[in-house]
Design a protein around this motif. Structure first.
Motif, PDB file in Angstrom:
ATOM      1  N   VAL B  25     -19.570 -64.135  80.087  1.00  0.00           N
ATOM      2  CA  VAL B  25     -20.135 -64.234  78.736  1.00  0.00           C
ATOM      3  C   VAL B  25     -21.655 -64.248  78.861  1.00  0.00           C
ATOM      4  N   LEU B  26     -22.292 -63.294  78.207  1.00  0.00           N
ATOM      5  CA  LEU B  26     -23.755 -63.208  78.255  1.00  0.00           C
ATOM      6  C   LEU B  26     -24.338 -64.207  77.249  1.00  0.00           C
ATOM      7  N   PRO B  27     -25.346 -64.978  77.658  1.00  0.00           N
ATOM      8  CA  PRO B  27     -25.941 -65.922  76.706  1.00  0.00           C
ATOM      9  C   PRO B  27     -26.476 -65.203  75.469  1.00  0.00           C
ATOM     10  N   VAL B  28     -26.440 -65.911  74.348  1.00  0.00           N
ATOM     11  CA  VAL B  28     -26.925 -65.330  73.093  1.00  0.00           C
ATOM     12  C   VAL B  28     -28.447 -65.174  73.202  1.00  0.00           C
ATOM     13  N   PRO B  29     -28.983 -63.986  72.859  1.00  0.00           N
ATOM     14  CA  PRO B  29     -30.436 -63.802  72.970  1.00  0.00           C
ATOM     15  C   PRO B  29     -31.188 -64.542  71.863  1.00  0.00           C
ATOM     16  N   VAL B 100     -32.388 -66.171  66.182  1.00  0.00           N
ATOM     17  CA  VAL B 100     -31.232 -67.015  66.473  1.00  0.00           C
ATOM     18  C   VAL B 100     -31.620 -68.495  66.390  1.00  0.00           C
ATOM     19  N   GLU B 101     -30.765 -69.253  65.696  1.00  0.00           N
ATOM     20  CA  GLU B 101     -30.915 -70.720  65.642  1.00  0.00           C
ATOM     21  C   GLU B 101     -29.536 -71.305  65.861  1.00  0.00           C
ATOM     22  N   GLY B 102     -29.324 -71.944  66.984  1.00  0.00           N
ATOM     23  CA  GLY B 102     -28.032 -72.569  67.273  1.00  0.00           C
ATOM     24  C   GLY B 102     -26.917 -71.547  67.403  1.00  0.00           C
ATOM     25  N   ASP B 103     -25.676 -72.014  67.255  1.00  0.00           N
ATOM     26  CA  ASP B 103     -24.532 -71.106  67.331  1.00  0.00           C
ATOM     27  C   ASP B 103     -23.437 -71.634  66.418  1.00  0.00           C
ATOM     28  N   GLU B 104     -23.673 -71.487  65.128  1.00  0.00           N
ATOM     29  CA  GLU B 104     -22.750 -72.036  64.148  1.00  0.00           C
ATOM     30  C   GLU B 104     -21.873 -70.915  63.614  1.00  0.00           C
ATOM     31  N   TRP B 105     -20.562 -71.108  63.693  1.00  0.00           N
ATOM     32  CA  TRP B 105     -19.643 -70.045  63.287  1.00  0.00           C
ATOM     33  C   TRP B 105     -19.109 -70.294  61.884  1.00  0.00           C
ATOM     34  N   VAL B 106     -18.690 -69.209  61.249  1.00  0.00           N
ATOM     35  CA  VAL B 106     -18.026 -69.322  59.946  1.00  0.00           C
ATOM     36  C   VAL B 106     -16.713 -70.077  60.161  1.00  0.00           C
ATOM     37  N   GLU B 107     -16.357 -71.003  59.240  1.00  0.00           N
ATOM     38  CA  GLU B 107     -15.216 -71.912  59.444  1.00  0.00           C
ATOM     39  C   GLU B 107     -13.886 -71.175  59.562  1.00  0.00           C
ATOM     40  N   THR B 108     -13.767 -70.036  58.857  1.00  0.00           N
ATOM     41  CA  THR B 108     -12.459 -69.368  58.834  1.00  0.00           C
ATOM     42  C   THR B 108     -12.072 -68.747  60.181  1.00  0.00           C
ATOM     43  N   ILE B 109     -13.015 -68.598  61.092  1.00  0.00           N
ATOM     44  CA  ILE B 109     -12.696 -67.977  62.375  1.00  0.00           C
ATOM     45  C   ILE B 109     -11.999 -68.999  63.276  1.00  0.00           C
ATOM     46  N   ASP B 110     -10.838 -68.597  63.786  1.00  0.00           N
ATOM     47  CA  ASP B 110     -10.064 -69.469  64.670  1.00  0.00           C
ATOM     48  C   ASP B 110     -10.605 -69.311  66.088  1.00  0.00           C
ATOM     49  N   ARG B 111     -11.261 -70.374  66.602  1.00  0.00           N
ATOM     50  CA  ARG B 111     -11.880 -70.251  67.924  1.00  0.00           C
ATOM     51  C   ARG B 111     -11.058 -70.921  69.013  1.00  0.00           C
ATOM     52  N   SER B 112      -9.791 -71.280  68.697  1.00  0.00           N
ATOM     53  CA  SER B 112      -8.959 -71.921  69.721  1.00  0.00           C
ATOM     54  C   SER B 112      -8.606 -70.905  70.808  1.00  0.00           C
ATOM     55  N   ILE B 113      -8.289 -71.412  71.992  1.00  0.00           N
ATOM     56  CA  ILE B 113      -8.037 -70.521  73.132  1.00  0.00           C
ATOM     57  C   ILE B 113      -6.605 -69.979  73.106  1.00  0.00           C
ATOM     58  N   PRO B 299     -23.479 -54.699  89.711  1.00  0.00           N
ATOM     59  CA  PRO B 299     -22.716 -54.071  88.622  1.00  0.00           C
ATOM     60  C   PRO B 299     -21.723 -55.087  88.068  1.00  0.00           C
ATOM     61  N   SER B 300     -21.750 -55.315  86.752  1.00  0.00           N
ATOM     62  CA  SER B 300     -20.914 -56.362  86.170  1.00  0.00           C
ATOM     63  C   SER B 300     -20.362 -55.953  84.817  1.00  0.00           C
ATOM     64  N   ASN B 301     -19.476 -56.821  84.298  1.00  0.00           N
ATOM     65  CA  ASN B 301     -18.958 -56.654  82.948  1.00  0.00           C
ATOM     66  C   ASN B 301     -19.328 -57.893  82.158  1.00  0.00           C
ATOM     67  N   PHE B 302     -19.882 -57.689  80.989  1.00  0.00           N
ATOM     68  CA  PHE B 302     -20.315 -58.819  80.169  1.00  0.00           C
ATOM     69  C   PHE B 302     -19.667 -58.762  78.799  1.00  0.00           C
ATOM     70  N   LEU B 303     -19.419 -59.966  78.251  1.00  0.00           N
ATOM     71  CA  LEU B 303     -19.042 -60.053  76.847  1.00  0.00           C
ATOM     72  C   LEU B 303     -20.350 -60.266  76.102  1.00  0.00           C
ATOM     73  N   VAL B 304     -20.758 -59.245  75.332  1.00  0.00           N
ATOM     74  CA  VAL B 304     -22.102 -59.244  74.747  1.00  0.00           C
ATOM     75  C   VAL B 304     -22.017 -59.292  73.227  1.00  0.00           C
ATOM     76  N   ARG B 305     -22.859 -60.105  72.609  1.00  0.00           N
ATOM     77  CA  ARG B 305     -22.952 -60.101  71.150  1.00  0.00           C
ATOM     78  C   ARG B 305     -23.613 -58.785  70.715  1.00  0.00           C
ATOM     79  N   ILE B 306     -23.112 -58.203  69.632  1.00  0.00           N
ATOM     80  CA  ILE B 306     -23.721 -56.991  69.069  1.00  0.00           C
ATOM     81  C   ILE B 306     -25.177 -57.313  68.723  1.00  0.00           C
ATOM     82  N   GLY B 307     -26.063 -56.402  68.988  1.00  0.00           N
ATOM     83  CA  GLY B 307     -27.469 -56.613  68.629  1.00  0.00           C
ATOM     84  C   GLY B 307     -28.320 -57.131  69.769  1.00  0.00           C
TER      85      GLY B 307
END
Lengths: 307, 457
Positions: B25-29, B100-113, B299-307
């Motif tokens: 997981v790539l850190p949020v820029p 970017v300020e913090g990492d607050e998600w919309v409540e409706t998104i299910d973030r459970s694993i 050479p790697s694979n990252f989970l990157v936020r769009i933008g």
């Protein structure tokens, strides 16, 4: 002997029958064409360049013959002498139109724009423009791969090796507009040649098409138009307008006085003649210059710092 | 005997350098630029204003037409600017720039694993949901997914084909996704099957990903209807038309779409995004990006936020090496070189490939020797040497006659040409021109028909 006679007789009869059929068919399907069209076409240059906007010289001849007056259409290649001949054939009056010429509106030579990228694809502006905006920071300027040179049928445009920009040979250019159509960046414009003074046709144009904001355009190229508006202010004939951070000189209103050429802080305005030296500068009333000062200052400062 | 498509194709060295590197997981820029046009079709219309505070997953711009997609915020923070930025090609595009300020998600998104297996939504609702979540084809073509799933009336979908081929050399994002999120991908496929009302799905995977084939085959045993189809390694097997041919042996006639032979193709990345959108309510705000290339350190694979800026992704993989000659967005065959590295990762960025100076140079072009290699490798059965020549000469009628519009721009002809001729460059130019002519013709025909209909009335 008989065989020979019979053969001749058969052929003669066949020929007669065929000629009679052909005669009636020809009469039945006759297409009338004004003989004048042919006459007009014979005096046209016959290059079929399409510069007039019609499909070839025959198309123009047809249009000319049908037209009520000849002011709107004409042959850009032949110019006034050819049009006079055409008018004579058609018995109409010819209106003298101003001769025109292709003008390249970019001055982004290698010295003025730093090349940051290297393109090694097919050497064609049309193809390059599908890949990217250009090798420099300016996304509006000339690629320099010569699509305009390819398009010119009159050998009037060539790429200057030093600057990498197209140069128009005024003598050869017939203003057919093929280069302007071929340019994917719309840099080439067909403009009035201008009135001739001492052997040179005088015209003035903004040699830039960059629509970026001033700061961005300034960084991209040394001679980009930044839309500061100084030229519009100095112009006495209201010929210059600023739109989308880019100045444009209306060829109809421009009197080619050359005042704006020296006024431009980025040297983006080009003229075919040496414009009058900035003598009149100290002359105007001091009040006027003072009033204009605060606005002009930033542009001047940045300009001097660059130089 | 492994299956593959019937005509043409090439065998470039696959160079899957990052295949063994797990997705990190790539850190949020600190700042992201979210373009409003990340898909094929009309750009999305911004619905936020400068100064607004947004949360992760909040709608930033809504679809601007029938073929268009929603754009959601990949970060939480403040909208700094909505203005033109310079994209990877050097042209100006509208983007929403967010600090970017913090990492607050919309409540409706299910973030459970936990994995949510049962599908509760009806087919029409699934398609609606996918549209809302802004899903597009993740293979690189970025066609809005909900449009592709809407089968036109009168046509029937008989098979769903999932593209896990990843035939482009170097790229490994789909490979890693199948290995690490196999279960989710299969649930995504199941959802797509429900949406389309089909009972058969084939996941095509090339034989250079044996671990993925094995893993998915094992998992697929508990998902009736899903078949994992191992395929012979061959480029461009990931092309829609080639994959349908390889998996179910049907060939699409010229000018027709996959649905005309009863097939719909989706990428594994899309299947995973579908799972997240439908089961977890999560819009398309991040994707797996593979950063690879011979000169690159890691050479790697990252989970990157769009933008996220491309530069940041490369930096995480060891930075731009000194002998780097070209940075390409996508794979080496169909990707496009970036003109600058401060451009954002978008929904269609499947990979970032760095090439060394000597690798990236094209050879010097020489005259065509009529060897016909391009003809034998063209997967569409075209004559690239001929259509590129007629495009060069501007003979659009001849280009059309020779089916220039059937070209899928895979670049096999360019790859194989011993004279280094830029065949595809000219074909692409011709496609643009002929496409314009065809559209003008269709418009004129429509106008004439309308005029005739009006006259009748």
């Amino acid at each position: 002997m008989n065989v020979v006679l019979i053969t001749i007789a058969v052929l003669v009869v066949l020929g007669l029958v065929a000629s009679v059929i052909l005669y009636f068919v020809a009469n039945k399907f006759k297409v009338y064409e004004d003989p004048k069209i042919g006459e007009v076409e014979s005096v046209l240059p016959g290059a079929n360049c399409g510069g007039c906007g019609f499909p070839g010289c025959h198309g123009l001849a047809e249009a000319l013959t049908k037209a009520d007056d000849l002011s709107a259409i004409g042959c850009p290649v032949g110019g006034a002498p050819v049009m006079e001949k055409v008018a004579k054939i058609l018995g109409k009056e010819v209106v003298a139109s101003d001769p025109k010429v292709a003008v390249v509106r970019c001055n982004g030579s290698c010295d003025n724009r730093a090349h940051k990228l290297e393109y090694d694809g097919a050497k064609s502006c049309a193809i390059a423009s599908t890949h990217f905006a250009g090798e420099t920071d300016c996304s509006f300027g000339c690629f320099g791969y010569g699509d305009c040179v390819e398009a010119c049928q009159f050998d009037a445009i060539s790429i200057d090796e030093k600057t990498g920009l197209p140069v128009v040979d005024e003598e050869k250019c017939v203003a057919c507009g093929a280069c302007a159509k071929a340019c994917p960046k719309n840099i080439i414009e067909i403009r009035k040649k201008g009135r001739v003074v001492q052997g040179t046709a005088r015209r003035v144009w903004i040699s830039c098409v960059n629509k970026d904001k001033g700061a961005v355009a300034m960084k991209a190229c040394k001679t980009s138009c930044i839309g500061c508006g100084k030229c519009a202010k100095v112009c006495k004939f209201e010929a210059i307008t600023i739109e989308n951070n880019l100045a444009y000189i209306d060829p109809e209103k421009c009197k080619a006085c050359g005042m704006c050429v020296n006024e431009c802080p980025k040297k983006a305005i080009h003229a075919t003649f040496t414009p009058p030296a900035p003598k009149p500068k100290p002359a105007p009333a001091p009040a006027a210059t003072e009033a204009a000062k605060p606005e002009e200052k930033p542009a001047e400062q940045t300009n001097t710092s660059k130089e | 005997m492994l299956k593959t498509f019937k005509i043409g194709g090439i065998h470039p060295n696959d160079n899957k350098l990052s295949a063994g590197s797990a997705i990190q997981v790539l850190p949020v820029p600190q700042e992201v630029t979210v373009p409003v046009a990340q898909h094929i079709g009309a750009p999305a219309k911004p619905v936020v204003a400068v100064g607004d505070t947004v949360k992760v997953g909040q709608l930033l711009a809504e679809a601007g037409g029938f073929v268009s997609a929603n754009v959601h915020s990949p970060v939480s923070g403040k909208v700094k600017k909505i203005e033109d930025f310079i994209d990877g090609n050097g042209y100006r595009k509208t983007g929403i720039i967010i600090t970017v300020e913090g990492d607050e998600w919309v409540e409706t998104i299910d973030r459970s694993i936990g994995i949510k297996r049962e599908i509760t939504l009806a087919p029409a609702d699934i398609i609606k949901k996918i549209g809302e979540m802004g899903l597009v084809g993740m293979g690189g073509a970025t066609f809005p997914t909900h449009v592709k799933l809407a089968v036109p009336p009168g046509k029937k979908c008989e098979a769903l084909i999932i593209n896990g081929v990843e035939c482009e050399p170097y790229l490994t994002s789909d490979h890693r996704l199948m290995l690490e999120k196999g279960e989710e991908v299969l649930i995504g496929v199941k959802i797509l099957m429900t949406a389309l009302g089909v009972h058969n799905a084939y996941i095509g995977i090339e034989n250079n990903k044996k671990d993925a084939i094995e893993y998915l085959t094992k998992l697929a045993a508990s998902y009736p209807g899903i078949t994992v189809q191992p395929l012979k390694m061959r480029y461009p097997q990931g092309g829609e038309k080639q994959l349908i041919d390889a998996c179910i042996g049907r060939q699409i006639p010229s000018g027709k779409l996959p649905i005309d032979v009863g097939a719909v193709v989706q990428n594994v990345g899309t299947a995973y995004a579908v799972y997240e959108a439908v089961q977890k309510n999560k819009p398309l705000i991040e994707r797996v990006v593979c950063v690879t290339g011979k000169p690159l350190q890691k050479p790697s694979n990252f989970l990157v936020r769009i933008g996220t800026p491309v530069q940041a992704v490369i930096d995480a993989a060891g930075g731009v090496p000194e002998n780097c000659g070209k940075v390409i967005g996508g794979g080496p065959m169909m990707g496009r070189a970036f003109t600058r590295l401060d451009v954002p990762v978008i929904k269609g960025t499947s990979g970032i490939l760095l090439m060394s100076e000597e690798e990236s140079k094209r050879g010097e072009m020489s005259p065509c020797i009529r060897c016909a290699k391009c003809v034998s490798v063209c997967p569409m059965g075209l004559e690239p040497f001929l259509i590129s020549k007629v495009s060069m000469k501007g003979d659009w009628e001849m280009a059309e006659e020779n089916h220039i519009m059937d070209c899928i721009e895979c670049g096999s002809c360019n790859y194989t040409c011993p004279s280094n001729r830029p065949l595809l460059d000219y074909i692409r130019l011709g496609k643009g021109k002929v496409g314009g002519i065809l559209r003008a013709r269709a418009a004129a025909k429509k106008a004439a028909e309308e005029a005739a209909a009006a006259e009748k009335k």
